[in-house]
Motif scaffolding. Structure first.
Motif, PDB file in Angstrom:
ATOM      1  N   GLU A  60       0.844  -1.211   0.000  1.00 18.97           N
ATOM      2  CA  GLU A  60       0.000   0.000   0.000  1.00 18.97           C
ATOM      3  C   GLU A  60       0.873   1.252   0.000  1.00 18.97           C
ATOM      4  O   GLU A  60       0.609   2.205  -0.726  1.00 18.97           O
ATOM      5  N   ASN A  61       1.931   1.216   0.827  1.00 18.42           N
ATOM      6  CA  ASN A  61       2.849   2.379   0.879  1.00 18.42           C
ATOM      7  C   ASN A  61       3.486   2.611  -0.482  1.00 18.42           C
ATOM      8  O   ASN A  61       3.561   3.743  -0.958  1.00 18.42           O
ATOM      9  N   SER A  68       1.981   8.985  -6.458  1.00 21.80           N
ATOM     10  CA  SER A  68       2.505  10.364  -6.416  1.00 21.80           C
ATOM     11  C   SER A  68       3.486  10.611  -7.567  1.00 21.80           C
ATOM     12  O   SER A  68       3.772  11.753  -7.897  1.00 21.80           O
ATOM     13  N   LEU A  69       4.008   9.521  -8.165  1.00 23.34           N
ATOM     14  CA  LEU A  69       4.936   9.672  -9.300  1.00 23.34           C
ATOM     15  C   LEU A  69       4.231   9.371 -10.635  1.00 23.34           C
ATOM     16  O   LEU A  69       4.866   8.982 -11.604  1.00 23.34           O
ATOM     17  N   GLN A  70       2.924   9.565 -10.657  1.00 25.64           N
ATOM     18  CA  GLN A  70       2.155   9.181 -11.854  1.00 25.64           C
ATOM     19  C   GLN A  70       2.577   9.990 -13.094  1.00 25.64           C
ATOM     20  O   GLN A  70       2.595   9.456 -14.204  1.00 25.64           O
ATOM     21  N   ASP A  71       2.910  11.273 -12.878  1.00 28.25           N
ATOM     22  CA  ASP A  71       3.353  12.095 -14.015  1.00 28.25           C
ATOM     23  C   ASP A  71       4.626  11.523 -14.621  1.00 28.25           C
ATOM     24  O   ASP A  71       4.789  11.472 -15.841  1.00 28.25           O
TER      25      ASP A  71
ATOM     26  N   GLU B  59       8.922   1.601  -8.249  1.00 25.96           N
ATOM     27  CA  GLU B  59       9.151   2.831  -7.464  1.00 25.96           C
ATOM     28  C   GLU B  59      10.596   3.288  -7.639  1.00 25.96           C
ATOM     29  O   GLU B  59      10.859   4.485  -7.827  1.00 25.96           O
ATOM     30  N   ALA B  60      11.537   2.313  -7.618  1.00 29.49           N
ATOM     31  CA  ALA B  60      12.959   2.661  -7.772  1.00 29.49           C
ATOM     32  C   ALA B  60      13.209   3.254  -9.162  1.00 29.49           C
ATOM     33  O   ALA B  60      13.910   4.267  -9.304  1.00 29.49           O
ATOM     34  N   THR B  61      12.612   2.627 -10.185  1.00 27.06           N
ATOM     35  CA  THR B  61      12.782   3.119 -11.565  1.00 27.06           C
ATOM     36  C   THR B  61      12.233   4.533 -11.705  1.00 27.06           C
ATOM     37  O   THR B  61      12.887   5.421 -12.251  1.00 27.06           O
ATOM     38  N   LEU B  62      11.017   4.729 -11.184  1.00 24.92           N
ATOM     39  CA  LEU B  62      10.381   6.047 -11.321  1.00 24.92           C
ATOM     40  C   LEU B  62      11.173   7.117 -10.569  1.00 24.92           C
ATOM     41  O   LEU B  62      11.342   8.234 -11.069  1.00 24.92           O
ATOM     42  N   THR B 178      -3.786   4.684 -22.624  1.00 29.48           N
ATOM     43  CA  THR B 178      -4.007   4.192 -21.251  1.00 29.48           C
ATOM     44  C   THR B 178      -2.687   3.936 -20.535  1.00 29.48           C
ATOM     45  O   THR B 178      -1.675   3.623 -21.160  1.00 29.48           O
ATOM     46  N   LEU B 179      -2.769   4.091 -19.231  1.00 33.86           N
ATOM     47  CA  LEU B 179      -1.622   3.726 -18.390  1.00 33.86           C
ATOM     48  C   LEU B 179      -1.782   2.255 -18.008  1.00 33.86           C
ATOM     49  O   LEU B 179      -2.903   1.791 -17.823  1.00 33.86           O
ATOM     50  N   PRO B 180      -0.670   1.522 -17.867  1.00 33.59           N
ATOM     51  CA  PRO B 180      -0.813   0.131 -17.423  1.00 33.59           C
ATOM     52  C   PRO B 180      -1.249   0.071 -15.962  1.00 33.59           C
ATOM     53  O   PRO B 180      -1.188   1.078 -15.263  1.00 33.59           O
ATOM     54  N   LYS B 181      -1.679  -1.123 -15.538  1.00 33.41           N
ATOM     55  CA  LYS B 181      -2.084  -1.295 -14.140  1.00 33.41           C
ATOM     56  C   LYS B 181      -0.920  -0.967 -13.217  1.00 33.41           C
ATOM     57  O   LYS B 181       0.247  -1.151 -13.598  1.00 33.41           O
ATOM     58  N   ILE B 182      -1.268  -0.557 -12.007  1.00 32.09           N
ATOM     59  CA  ILE B 182      -0.212  -0.146 -11.065  1.00 32.09           C
ATOM     60  C   ILE B 182       0.706  -1.323 -10.714  1.00 32.09           C
ATOM     61  O   ILE B 182       1.875  -1.139 -10.408  1.00 32.09           O
ATOM     62  N   THR B 183       0.165  -2.552 -10.791  1.00 36.33           N
ATOM     63  CA  THR B 183       0.985  -3.720 -10.426  1.00 36.33           C
ATOM     64  C   THR B 183       1.768  -4.286 -11.615  1.00 36.33           C
ATOM     65  O   THR B 183       2.471  -5.273 -11.465  1.00 36.33           O
ATOM     66  N   GLU B 184       1.629  -3.654 -12.783  1.00 37.73           N
ATOM     67  CA  GLU B 184       2.422  -4.132 -13.931  1.00 37.73           C
ATOM     68  C   GLU B 184       3.849  -3.621 -13.834  1.00 37.73           C
ATOM     69  O   GLU B 184       4.063  -2.472 -13.442  1.00 37.73           O
ATOM     70  N   PRO B 185       4.816  -4.468 -14.183  1.00 37.66           N
ATOM     71  CA  PRO B 185       6.217  -4.015 -14.035  1.00 37.66           C
ATOM     72  C   PRO B 185       6.551  -2.889 -15.008  1.00 37.66           C
ATOM     73  O   PRO B 185       5.975  -2.793 -16.088  1.00 37.66           O
ATOM     74  N   LEU B 186       7.463  -2.037 -14.590  1.00 42.87           N
ATOM     75  CA  LEU B 186       7.892  -0.918 -15.432  1.00 42.87           C
ATOM     76  C   LEU B 186       9.405  -0.818 -15.273  1.00 42.87           C
ATOM     77  O   LEU B 186       9.893  -0.567 -14.177  1.00 42.87           O
TER      78      LEU B 186
END
Lengths: 175, 223
Positions: A60-61, A68-71, B59-62, B178-186
């Protein structure tokens, strides 16, 4: 000394009594093992349960941070999409390499040679050359060969005009 | 004393047998139920761990690319826009022609055509000038943004002036919707993608003029 008040005919026989004792012992051991197994399984389940909860909480975190990094994510997806399409563009045939090759040839044209016409398409280059002498024409052909730019050079036509000189039409395919 | 019909040797076995049977049934039920629950839980844990790993990598990539990706996306969007780039291309070609002392004539823009996910437009023109300048101009076309490729060039020399009848192609492509699902790898860009990006960043972008609104000023008295 203990007194057995059970009548002789009612008392269990030796084999039945031993079997009964054996079954009771097995039951007792089985019950103990059962309790231990239940305790072990419950503990294992609980440990996993708390690990799962902790992992879900971490997820969740992470999801909040990613939101928050969607852009940035949108930009990265756009960048990826554009790059894949640009790769497609670069994979297409283009006459750019032909122009590069011809520019190099133009820079080394020997004296007595004039390139009158030149046409390049995606695949090949057609060139008409006017040479004042056979020597300058051979020098030009030598330039084409030594430049190592062309896979194939076809001499499509060759003529001689006493006023203009030699006229050669070449068809070339860049490597 | 009431006499039982069941012989004592059997009677003595009833209770332990019953106990053992109940125990066996209980063990079967508990093992069946317990192990199925634990198996489900293990599967859920495995999926959760996988998702957590994907999310952590994402998250690390972004975080890693957040500083540069917007600017890079802008540059690449200029190189391959979402609309027909014919006007940008004309502007870039004219600027390039001026810088190389080449005169552009008979500029024509064809209609857009679709080719797989790419759309393209053909532009044709005559580039006139000194041989060296025209060749330099043609060679430099690949260095401007939006991306232009040369399709055909026909050159003829008249009186020392080279005239190049040129056809080039410009490209554009619709944006992803469209954006991929949040759980899809990036993942971050691959080396091949980085090479293409470097190539694009080296292109000369179109120049945009910004028109600044005029300041309010006192009106002259018309009388």
């Amino acid at each position: 000394m203990a007194i057995n008040l059970i009548p002789e005919e009612v008392a269990p026989k030796g084999a039945a009594a031993r079997l009964s004792i054996f079954l009771r012992t097995v039951s007792a051991i089985g019950l103990t093992l059962f309790i231990l197994v239940v305790f072990g399984l419950t503990s294992y389940y609980l440990v996993n349960y708390f690990q799962l909860r902790a992992s879900e909480s971490r997820q969740e975190n992470l999801k909040n941070v990613i939101s928050s990094l969607q852009d940035t994510e949108s930009s990265l997806i756009l960048l990826r999409d554009r790059l894949s399409k640009v790769k497609e563009v670069y994979a297409h045939d283009s006459a750019d390499k032909n122009i590069n090759a011809v520019s190099q040839v133009f820079a080394q044209v020997p004296s007595g040679i004039s390139i009158s016409d030149f046409e390049t398409t995606l695949k090949k280059i057609d060139m008409s050359v006017i040479a004042q002498s056979s020597l300058s024409l051979s020098q030009f052909i030598n330039v084409l060969i030594t430049s190592d730019l062309f896979e194939t050079i076809n001499l499509k036509s060759f003529s001689f005009n006493p006023t203009g000189g030699y006229v050669a039409t070449l068809e070339m395919f860049v490597k | 004393m009431k006499k039982s019909f069941i012989p004592p040797s059997i009677q003595i076995l009833i209770y332990p047998t019953l106990l053992l049977s109940v125990l066996v049934i209980l063990i079967l039920i508990v093992i069946n139920f317990g192990f199925s629950q634990i198996t489900k839980q293990r599967q859920a844990m495995s999926e959760t761990a996988q998702n957590e790993k994907i999310l952590a990598e994402k998250e690390a990539t972004l975080s890693e690319v957040s500083g540069t990706v917007a600017a890079n996306a802008n540059s690449v969007s200029l190189a391959l826009p979402e609309d027909n780039p014919a006007l940008f291309i004309i502007s870039q070609l004219k600027l390039l022609a001026i810088s190389k002392s080449v005169v552009l004539k008979n500029m024509k823009v064809g209609s857009g055509t679709e080719e797989t996910s790419l759309l393209r437009v053909a532009l044709s023109f005559n580039a006139d000038g000194q041989t060296v300048n025209v060749l330099d101009f043609l060679n430099s076309i690949e260095n401007v943004s939006p991306i232009i490729t040369i399709e055909k060039v026909k050159m003829s020399q008249i009186g020392g002036i080279l005239s190049a009848d040129t056809t080039v192609r410009g490209y554009w492509s619709l944006l992803p919707k469209t954006l991929p699902k949040i759980t899809e790898p990036l993942k971050n860009l691959s080396d091949a993608e980085k090479d293409v990006l470097d190539k694009i960043l080296a292109l000369t972008p179109p120049s945009f003029a910004e028109i600044i609104p005029a300041q309010a000023s006192a009106r002259d008295n018309p009388f």
